[in-house]
Design a protein around this motif. Structure first.
Motif, PDB file in Angstrom:
ATOM      1  N   GLN A 188      -0.835   4.304  -0.945  1.00 44.79           N
ATOM      2  CA  GLN A 188      -2.290   3.887  -0.494  1.00 44.79           C
ATOM      3  C   GLN A 188      -2.735   4.615   0.880  1.00 44.79           C
ATOM      4  O   GLN A 188      -3.832   4.873   1.259  1.00 44.79           O
ATOM      5  N   GLN A 202      -4.732  -7.192  -6.215  1.00 44.25           N
ATOM      6  CA  GLN A 202      -5.056  -7.181  -4.507  1.00 44.25           C
ATOM      7  C   GLN A 202      -5.299  -8.502  -4.694  1.00 44.25           C
ATOM      8  O   GLN A 202      -6.130  -8.772  -4.908  1.00 44.25           O
ATOM      9  N   VAL A 234       0.908   8.988 -11.271  1.00 43.27           N
ATOM     10  CA  VAL A 234       0.373   9.280 -12.275  1.00 43.27           C
ATOM     11  C   VAL A 234       0.755   8.658 -13.368  1.00 43.27           C
ATOM     12  O   VAL A 234       0.457   7.028 -13.902  1.00 43.27           O
ATOM     13  N   ASP A 285     -19.534   2.356  -3.516  1.00 38.41           N
ATOM     14  CA  ASP A 285     -18.031   2.279  -3.392  1.00 38.41           C
ATOM     15  C   ASP A 285     -17.078   1.721  -2.010  1.00 38.41           C
ATOM     16  O   ASP A 285     -16.864   1.462  -2.518  1.00 38.41           O
ATOM     17  N   LYS A 332       1.779   5.029 -12.298  1.00 37.47           N
ATOM     18  CA  LYS A 332       0.818   3.631 -12.018  1.00 37.47           C
ATOM     19  C   LYS A 332       0.452   3.383 -13.376  1.00 37.47           C
ATOM     20  O   LYS A 332       0.195   2.287 -13.852  1.00 37.47           O
ATOM     21  N   ASN A 333       0.840   4.171 -14.513  1.00 41.99           N
ATOM     22  CA  ASN A 333       0.707   3.614 -16.501  1.00 41.99           C
ATOM     23  C   ASN A 333       1.459   2.178 -16.052  1.00 41.99           C
ATOM     24  O   ASN A 333       1.076   1.877 -17.166  1.00 41.99           O
ATOM     25  N   PHE A 336      -5.743   3.882   3.284  1.00 41.17           N
ATOM     26  CA  PHE A 336      -7.085   2.809   2.838  1.00 41.17           C
ATOM     27  C   PHE A 336      -6.012   1.730   3.025  1.00 41.17           C
ATOM     28  O   PHE A 336      -5.115   1.249   3.069  1.00 41.17           O
ATOM     29  N   TYR A 364      -5.836   3.878 -18.620  1.00 35.80           N
ATOM     30  CA  TYR A 364      -4.300   3.258 -18.996  1.00 35.80           C
ATOM     31  C   TYR A 364      -3.576   3.667 -20.670  1.00 35.80           C
ATOM     32  O   TYR A 364      -4.686   3.758 -21.917  1.00 35.80           O
ATOM     33  N   HIS A 404     -11.147  -5.322  -6.002  1.00 41.50           N
ATOM     34  CA  HIS A 404     -12.216  -4.306  -5.849  1.00 41.50           C
ATOM     35  C   HIS A 404     -12.966  -3.887  -6.927  1.00 41.50           C
ATOM     36  O   HIS A 404     -12.589  -2.750  -7.037  1.00 41.50           O
ATOM     37  N   PHE A 405     -13.828  -4.381  -7.122  1.00 47.14           N
ATOM     38  CA  PHE A 405     -14.708  -4.593  -8.262  1.00 47.14           C
ATOM     39  C   PHE A 405     -16.033  -3.994  -8.098  1.00 47.14           C
ATOM     40  O   PHE A 405     -16.724  -4.675  -6.814  1.00 47.14           O
ATOM     41  N   TYR A 406     -16.827  -3.132  -9.093  1.00 50.35           N
ATOM     42  CA  TYR A 406     -18.106  -3.267  -8.966  1.00 50.35           C
ATOM     43  C   TYR A 406     -18.804  -4.514  -8.538  1.00 50.35           C
ATOM     44  O   TYR A 406     -19.352  -5.451 -10.143  1.00 50.35           O
ATOM     45  N   ARG A 441      -5.357  11.643  -6.708  1.00 49.57           N
ATOM     46  CA  ARG A 441      -6.947  11.733  -5.674  1.00 49.57           C
ATOM     47  C   ARG A 441      -7.652  12.661  -5.707  1.00 49.57           C
ATOM     48  O   ARG A 441      -8.472  12.964  -5.297  1.00 49.57           O
ATOM     49  N   TYR A 458     -17.789  -2.190  -1.921  1.00 47.67           N
ATOM     50  CA  TYR A 458     -17.043  -2.739  -2.996  1.00 47.67           C
ATOM     51  C   TYR A 458     -15.097  -2.380  -2.587  1.00 47.67           C
ATOM     52  O   TYR A 458     -14.633  -2.641  -3.307  1.00 47.67           O
ATOM     53  N   LYS A 459     -15.592  -1.443  -1.890  1.00 46.90           N
ATOM     54  CA  LYS A 459     -14.091  -1.148  -1.200  1.00 46.90           C
ATOM     55  C   LYS A 459     -13.416  -0.396  -2.390  1.00 46.90           C
ATOM     56  O   LYS A 459     -12.180  -0.480  -2.799  1.00 46.90           O
ATOM     57  N   ILE A 460     -14.029   0.492  -3.154  1.00 52.37           N
ATOM     58  CA  ILE A 460     -13.683   0.624  -4.425  1.00 52.37           C
ATOM     59  C   ILE A 460     -12.720   2.103  -4.529  1.00 52.37           C
ATOM     60  O   ILE A 460     -11.767   2.245  -5.742  1.00 52.37           O
ATOM     61  N   ASP A 461     -12.620   2.137  -3.446  1.00 55.78           N
ATOM     62  CA  ASP A 461     -11.155   3.040  -3.423  1.00 55.78           C
ATOM     63  C   ASP A 461      -9.858   2.468  -3.696  1.00 55.78           C
ATOM     64  O   ASP A 461      -8.432   3.379  -4.112  1.00 55.78           O
ATOM     65  N   LEU A 462      -9.963   1.630  -3.170  1.00 58.71           N
ATOM     66  CA  LEU A 462      -8.020   1.199  -3.459  1.00 58.71           C
ATOM     67  C   LEU A 462      -8.131   0.622  -4.779  1.00 58.71           C
ATOM     68  O   LEU A 462      -7.008   0.013  -5.664  1.00 58.71           O
ATOM     69  N   LEU A 463      -8.904   0.189  -5.365  1.00 58.19           N
ATOM     70  CA  LEU A 463      -9.320   0.185  -6.726  1.00 58.19           C
ATOM     71  C   LEU A 463      -8.650   1.536  -7.783  1.00 58.19           C
ATOM     72  O   LEU A 463      -7.336   1.283  -8.478  1.00 58.19           O
ATOM     73  N   LYS A 485       0.639  -1.754   0.300  1.00 56.33           N
ATOM     74  CA  LYS A 485      -0.261  -0.568  -0.134  1.00 56.33           C
ATOM     75  C   LYS A 485       0.963   0.905   0.297  1.00 56.33           C
ATOM     76  O   LYS A 485       0.390   2.273  -0.768  1.00 56.33           O
ATOM     77  N   THR A 536      -7.305   3.697  -6.416  1.00 51.07           N
ATOM     78  CA  THR A 536      -5.536   4.236  -5.816  1.00 51.07           C
ATOM     79  C   THR A 536      -5.330   3.512  -6.508  1.00 51.07           C
ATOM     80  O   THR A 536      -3.448   3.802  -6.211  1.00 51.07           O
ATOM     81  N   THR A 537      -5.507   2.706  -7.013  1.00 49.75           N
ATOM     82  CA  THR A 537      -3.796   1.547  -8.547  1.00 49.75           C
ATOM     83  C   THR A 537      -3.887   2.838  -9.492  1.00 49.75           C
ATOM     84  O   THR A 537      -3.137   2.107 -10.360  1.00 49.75           O
ATOM     85  N   LEU A 538      -5.245   3.365 -10.410  1.00 51.24           N
ATOM     86  CA  LEU A 538      -5.161   3.925 -11.415  1.00 51.24           C
ATOM     87  C   LEU A 538      -3.922   5.125 -11.765  1.00 51.24           C
ATOM     88  O   LEU A 538      -4.131   5.723 -11.275  1.00 51.24           O
ATOM     89  N   PRO A 539      -3.754   5.102 -12.737  1.00 55.63           N
ATOM     90  CA  PRO A 539      -2.651   6.456 -13.225  1.00 55.63           C
ATOM     91  C   PRO A 539      -4.093   7.737 -13.163  1.00 55.63           C
ATOM     92  O   PRO A 539      -3.585   8.507 -13.661  1.00 55.63           O
ATOM     93  N   VAL A 540      -4.248   8.365 -11.954  1.00 51.13           N
ATOM     94  CA  VAL A 540      -5.106   9.162 -11.248  1.00 51.13           C
ATOM     95  C   VAL A 540      -4.990   9.838 -10.522  1.00 51.13           C
ATOM     96  O   VAL A 540      -4.518   9.201  -9.609  1.00 51.13           O
TER      97      VAL A 540
END
Lengths: 292, 210
Positions: free
Chosen positions: A52, A82, A72, B57, A75-76, B210, A104, A86-88, B73, B60-65, A47, B67-71
């Motif tokens: 995180q 994990q 940014v 959110d 992370k690309n 997180f 990406y 953690h998906f919907y 916070r 599904y703990k979407i923040d954990l997802l 983390k 925060t792995t993306l290239p964006v």
């Protein structure tokens, strides 16, 4: 060789746990096994690498760049798997993929499609309908579809059956054929690491216990078995830990050559597995080096 | 940023449609009263969508997802605030469409959307969102779930009592401003609420573990 990942003096303090000045580095084109018992700090370290959590001290760089300042961009280049995807749950696999893909720069739809077919996933299914293993496969497919240079995996094999685990390990080995790609693989299923890891980093109770090349680590240590009378006070310091029974003893020695000289031909010396090393060191860290 | 808004829409599409459905149903229910129709319906549908969004959110703990993306916070936070605008615009379009259709069908209970109603609705959901978001990010949506509930009933009942003719009395307080400028004032207040709330939420979210 240059480093894909470098962690120096990482500290993170919680009320009941402290990650205590962890340092290690991962070379490009290698697989690092990140091991330790539950609660050792593996996920906390991951983390911190992914920003995180806020670290209390230390520096983390990826390809020489700061993991927060260049977040940014970096992370690309990272694929993350994990321990739980953690998906919907109410979305289909396709809808979730379409949601993530635009983030990406290097998303490769063909690679994604290949993995979906290889893993036998049905994109029309809802994520909530997937088993843990299938969800993990989906997570892996997503992580590997954007040409990531570093794959960070937190317990990826825990829900997988042996066949799929084997496939995943082969996949990782194929991946690092490209010398610029690296894998950081946290697991407590250490048999996976026996097969594929180049380096082992071992944490216990927030502290770094071991950090070296796997083959050197296994060559240096020895599982020693012998009759109880061999286990004198003079040889005990050679052992990381010892198990004793009425028939004799079995222990892990940290210096194979030295223990051979000390015990001679009266004992049997075997090459340990990563699991043996983890178990003995964990017991030692917990103050149970000698078991009766 | 656009991808984050797309993510919000994709994740919440079912609930957005549900919210808009509620919006339409309540339009016909409240059309019988003299309440500020658009404002009332907007509050009801926004309450449904925004609370569901936060709960999903968190579930599904979407923040954990994310925060792995290239964006960044802070962009994740901004997208939550921009969702208000999206919901507002969608509601505005649905209301206008239904107004036109109902007029054509000879049903005159649905009144034309006034700038006051639109601005009041925007302010109401901005206040709602402006209070619930920082609290949800600081203490979790589950812990603070009673806050949107209390706010919903407070704003909802306030909205119900804000009848169109009352504006003249209210505007008098602002130097006899006409409906248009007063609506602009309300819109500016709504934007200010969003900006202040966002300034509070960004540091909470960027420093969160997180």
């Amino acid at each position: 060789m240059s480093h894909a990942l470098e962690v120096r003096g990482l500290k993170k303090e919680y009320k009941s746990f402290c990650l205590d000045s962890i340092s290690f580095s991962l070379e490009e084109g290698t697989i690092m096994g990140f091991i330790g018992p539950n609660g050792a700090g593996k996920t906390t370290t991951i983390k911190a690498i992914l920003n995180q959590i806020q670290r209390d001290a230390g520096v983390i760089t990826l390809w020489g760049k700061d993991n927060i300042k260049d977040e940014v961009e970096l992370k690309n280049r990272i694929g993350v798997v994990q321990d739980e995807g953690h998906f919907y749950g109410h979305l289909t696999l396709r809808a979730m993929k379409n949601m993530l893909r635009p983030f990406y720069k290097n998303w490769n739809e063909k690679t994604y499609g290949d993995f979906i077919r290889e893993f036998g996933l049905d994109e029309r299914k809802k994520i909530s309908e997937l088993s843990k293993g299938m969800r993990m496969k989906y997570s892996i497919a997503l992580a590997l579809s954007h040409e990531a240079d570093l794959l960070i995996m937190d317990e990826p094999t825990s829900g997988l059956d042996p066949l799929v685990r084997e496939e995943l390990l082969e996949l990782l080995q194929r991946m690092i054929q490209d010398e610029h790609k690296s894998v950081f693989f946290s697991t407590h299923i250490t048999s996976d690491l026996d097969k594929i890891a180049d380096y082992i980093v071992f944490l216990s109770d927030g502290k770094l216990v071991l950090n070296e090349q796997k083959d050197e680590l296994l060559d240096r240590h020895a599982i020693v078995k012998g009759p109880a009378e061999l286990l004198s006070e003079t040889v005990r310091p050679y052992f990381v830990g010892v198990k004793q029974s009425g028939y004799g003893f079995e222990g892990l020695a940290g210096d194979r050559a030295a223990i051979r000289r000390a015990l001679g031909s009266g004992a049997v010396f075997e090459r340990p597995t990563v699991e043996d090393i983890m178990l003995y060191y964990t017991r030692k860290e917990n103050g149970h080096a000698i078991l009766n | 940023m656009l991808y984050l808004i797309k993510k919000e829409l994709t994740a919440n599409v079912r609930y957005l449609l549900y919210g808009l459905g509620i919006f339409v149903v309540y339009m016909f229910i409240f059309a019988q009263t003299n309440a500020a129709l658009f404002t009332t319906c907007l509050i009801i549908s926004f309450y449904t969508v925004s609370t569901t969004n936060l709960v999903l959110d968190e579930r599904y703990k979407i923040d954990l997802l994310l925060t792995t993306l290239p964006v960044r916070r802070k962009d994740i936070v901004f997208s939550k605030y921009l969702l208000i605008l999206v919901i507002f615009v969608l509601s505005f379009l649905v209301y206008t469409l239904l107004f036109v259709v109902s007029q054509a069908a000879g049903y005159d209970k649905i009144t034309a959307l006034t700038p006051f109603s639109a601005a009041m609705g925007f302010l109401a959901i901005s206040v709602f969102n402006g209070i619930t978001l920082p609290l949800a990010y600081k203490f979790s949506a589950q812990t603070t779930r009673f806050v949107p509930f209390i706010l919903f009933f407070s704003i909802f009942f306030l909205g119900s009592f804000l009848k169109e003719p009352d504006i003249s009395g209210v505007t008098a307080l602002f130097g006899n401003l006409s409906g248009g400028p007063f609506s602009l004032l309300l819109t500016a207040a709504a934007l200010l609420v969003n900006a202040i709330s966002c300034l509070i939420t960004v540091p909470i979210y960027t420093k969160k573990d997180f």
